[in-house]
Write a protein that holds these residues in place. Sequence first.
Motif, mmCIF file in Angstrom:
data_model
loop_
_atom_site.group_PDB
_atom_site.id
_atom_site.type_symbol
_atom_site.label_atom_id
_atom_site.label_comp_id
_atom_site.label_asym_id
_atom_site.label_seq_id
_atom_site.Cartn_x
_atom_site.Cartn_y
_atom_site.Cartn_z
ATOM 1 N N PRO A 1 37.012 43.732 55.949
ATOM 2 C CA PRO A 1 36.661 42.325 56.158
ATOM 3 C C PRO A 1 35.742 42.166 57.370
ATOM 4 O O PRO A 1 35.859 42.904 58.350
ATOM 5 N N HIS A 2 34.825 41.220 57.284
ATOM 6 C CA HIS A 2 33.896 40.946 58.380
ATOM 7 C C HIS A 2 34.523 39.911 59.305
ATOM 8 O O HIS A 2 35.120 38.942 58.837
ATOM 9 N N PRO A 3 34.386 40.082 60.625
ATOM 10 C CA PRO A 3 34.995 39.124 61.551
ATOM 11 C C PRO A 3 34.343 37.742 61.538
ATOM 12 O O PRO A 3 34.953 36.758 61.947
ATOM 13 N N GLU A 4 33.104 37.636 61.068
ATOM 14 C CA GLU A 4 32.383 36.365 61.033
ATOM 15 C C GLU A 4 31.879 36.098 59.616
ATOM 16 O O GLU A 4 30.702 36.292 59.309
ATOM 17 N N PRO A 5 32.741 35.644 58.715
ATOM 18 C CA PRO A 5 32.338 35.482 57.313
ATOM 19 C C PRO A 5 31.205 34.483 57.097
ATOM 20 O O PRO A 5 30.371 34.682 56.216
ATOM 21 N N PHE A 6 31.137 33.423 57.894
ATOM 22 C CA PHE A 6 30.041 32.480 57.721
ATOM 23 C C PHE A 6 28.708 33.167 58.011
ATOM 24 O O PHE A 6 27.755 33.039 57.237
ATOM 25 N N GLU A 7 28.644 33.890 59.116
ATOM 26 C CA GLU A 7 27.408 34.605 59.453
ATOM 27 C C GLU A 7 27.010 35.552 58.332
ATOM 28 O O GLU A 7 25.846 35.629 57.959
ATOM 29 N N ARG A 8 27.980 36.277 57.813
ATOM 30 C CA ARG A 8 27.692 37.257 56.767
ATOM 31 C C ARG A 8 27.211 36.580 55.491
ATOM 32 O O ARG A 8 26.338 37.090 54.795
ATOM 33 N N LEU A 9 27.747 35.406 55.191
ATOM 34 C CA LEU A 9 27.295 34.661 54.017
ATOM 35 C C LEU A 9 25.852 34.192 54.212
ATOM 36 O O LEU A 9 25.028 34.274 53.296
ATOM 37 N N TRP B 1 25.501 37.413 42.647
ATOM 38 C CA TRP B 1 25.159 38.479 43.595
ATOM 39 C C TRP B 1 25.687 38.145 44.987
ATOM 40 O O TRP B 1 26.365 38.962 45.614
ATOM 41 N N THR B 2 25.399 36.948 45.481
ATOM 42 C CA THR B 2 25.828 36.556 46.820
ATOM 43 C C THR B 2 27.356 36.519 46.904
ATOM 44 O O THR B 2 27.940 36.967 47.898
ATOM 45 N N ALA B 3 27.995 36.007 45.869
ATOM 46 C CA ALA B 3 29.455 35.949 45.860
ATOM 47 C C ALA B 3 30.056 37.357 45.895
ATOM 48 O O ALA B 3 31.049 37.600 46.596
ATOM 49 N N LYS B 4 29.462 38.291 45.176
ATOM 50 C CA LYS B 4 29.977 39.664 45.188
ATOM 51 C C LYS B 4 29.727 40.338 46.538
ATOM 52 O O LYS B 4 30.560 41.120 47.003
ATOM 53 N N MET B 5 28.591 40.033 47.163
ATOM 54 C CA MET B 5 28.354 40.571 48.514
ATOM 55 C C MET B 5 29.424 40.029 49.472
ATOM 56 O O MET B 5 29.926 40.745 50.340
ATOM 57 N N PHE B 6 29.797 38.766 49.305
ATOM 58 C CA PHE B 6 30.846 38.161 50.121
ATOM 59 C C PHE B 6 32.178 38.885 49.894
ATOM 60 O O PHE B 6 32.901 39.179 50.847
ATOM 61 N N LEU B 7 32.490 39.167 48.641
ATOM 62 C CA LEU B 7 33.732 39.881 48.340
ATOM 63 C C LEU B 7 33.779 41.234 49.051
ATOM 64 O O LEU B 7 34.793 41.597 49.650
ATOM 65 N N ILE B 8 32.675 41.965 48.995
ATOM 66 C CA ILE B 8 32.649 43.300 49.600
ATOM 67 C C ILE B 8 32.573 43.216 51.118
ATOM 68 O O ILE B 8 33.388 43.814 51.830
ATOM 69 N N PHE B 9 31.594 42.481 51.633
ATOM 70 C CA PHE B 9 31.263 42.557 53.050
ATOM 71 C C PHE B 9 31.960 41.529 53.927
ATOM 72 O O PHE B 9 31.959 41.661 55.150
ATOM 73 N N CYS B 10 32.550 40.499 53.339
ATOM 74 C CA CYS B 10 33.297 39.515 54.136
ATOM 75 C C CYS B 10 34.793 39.665 53.949
ATOM 76 O O CYS B 10 35.545 39.631 54.910
ATOM 77 N N LEU B 11 35.218 39.805 52.699
ATOM 78 C CA LEU B 11 36.643 39.896 52.419
ATOM 79 C C LEU B 11 37.151 41.332 52.356
ATOM 80 O O LEU B 11 38.346 41.567 52.344
ATOM 81 N N GLY B 12 36.227 42.294 52.299
ATOM 82 C CA GLY B 12 36.631 43.694 52.269
ATOM 83 C C GLY B 12 37.324 44.098 50.978
ATOM 84 O O GLY B 12 38.188 44.974 50.984
ATOM 85 N N ARG B 13 36.924 43.486 49.875
ATOM 86 C CA ARG B 13 37.538 43.818 48.583
ATOM 87 C C ARG B 13 37.048 45.194 48.136
ATOM 88 O O ARG B 13 35.849 45.486 48.180
ATOM 89 N N GLU B 14 37.946 46.005 47.662
ATOM 90 C CA GLU B 14 37.651 47.409 47.378
ATOM 91 C C GLU B 14 37.119 47.690 45.979
ATOM 92 O O GLU B 14 36.617 48.777 45.728
#
Length: 190
Positions: free
Chosen positions: A30-38, A128-141
Amino acid sequence: MSETDPHEFLRTDPDLGPLVDEHGELTVEPHPEPFERLVVSIVNQQLSVQSAAAIRERLFDRFEVTPAGLLAADDEALGDVGLSGQKIRYVRNVAERFEDGLSVERLHDLDDDAVVAELTEITGIGDWTAKMFLIFCLGREDVFPVEDLGIRRGMEELYGEATRAEMVETAERWQPYRSYASRYLWRVVD
């Protein structure tokens, strides 16, 4: 989360195993700053890596990349850092949703499909953006973003020409660690 180590699991794959050995153990956290990552995901949409990096650097140097900071920013100033008018609207849409209470904590509690459905309701966020959020913000495996050009190029490098459906089918063998597999596929074309 599964009990199996994702790297050991992928090392057993004849195509990904050598990539794990070559690139080491890549992480999905998970990313510590999900808004920034989005916001970064929105900036990256349909741009070369170099162009996106230049815009991101100017954006983060000039603005506080928070919902309030971006909503307070002038459109002309956002355009000056390289955001198109469309991306300015997209960034503002996301900032407004976060200001209105979009909760990352709540998103953590949803399954992947529900997170994608929630995020794609925001104009400017597609699959695409939602899946990037899943991987890089939520840390979904276990996310396979076949919409990503780098993923498709990595798959083509390993397996030759294929349709997106065929790529998704091939990636099924990497469950429950398709996000990790994706990180290695990006390395193939980096």
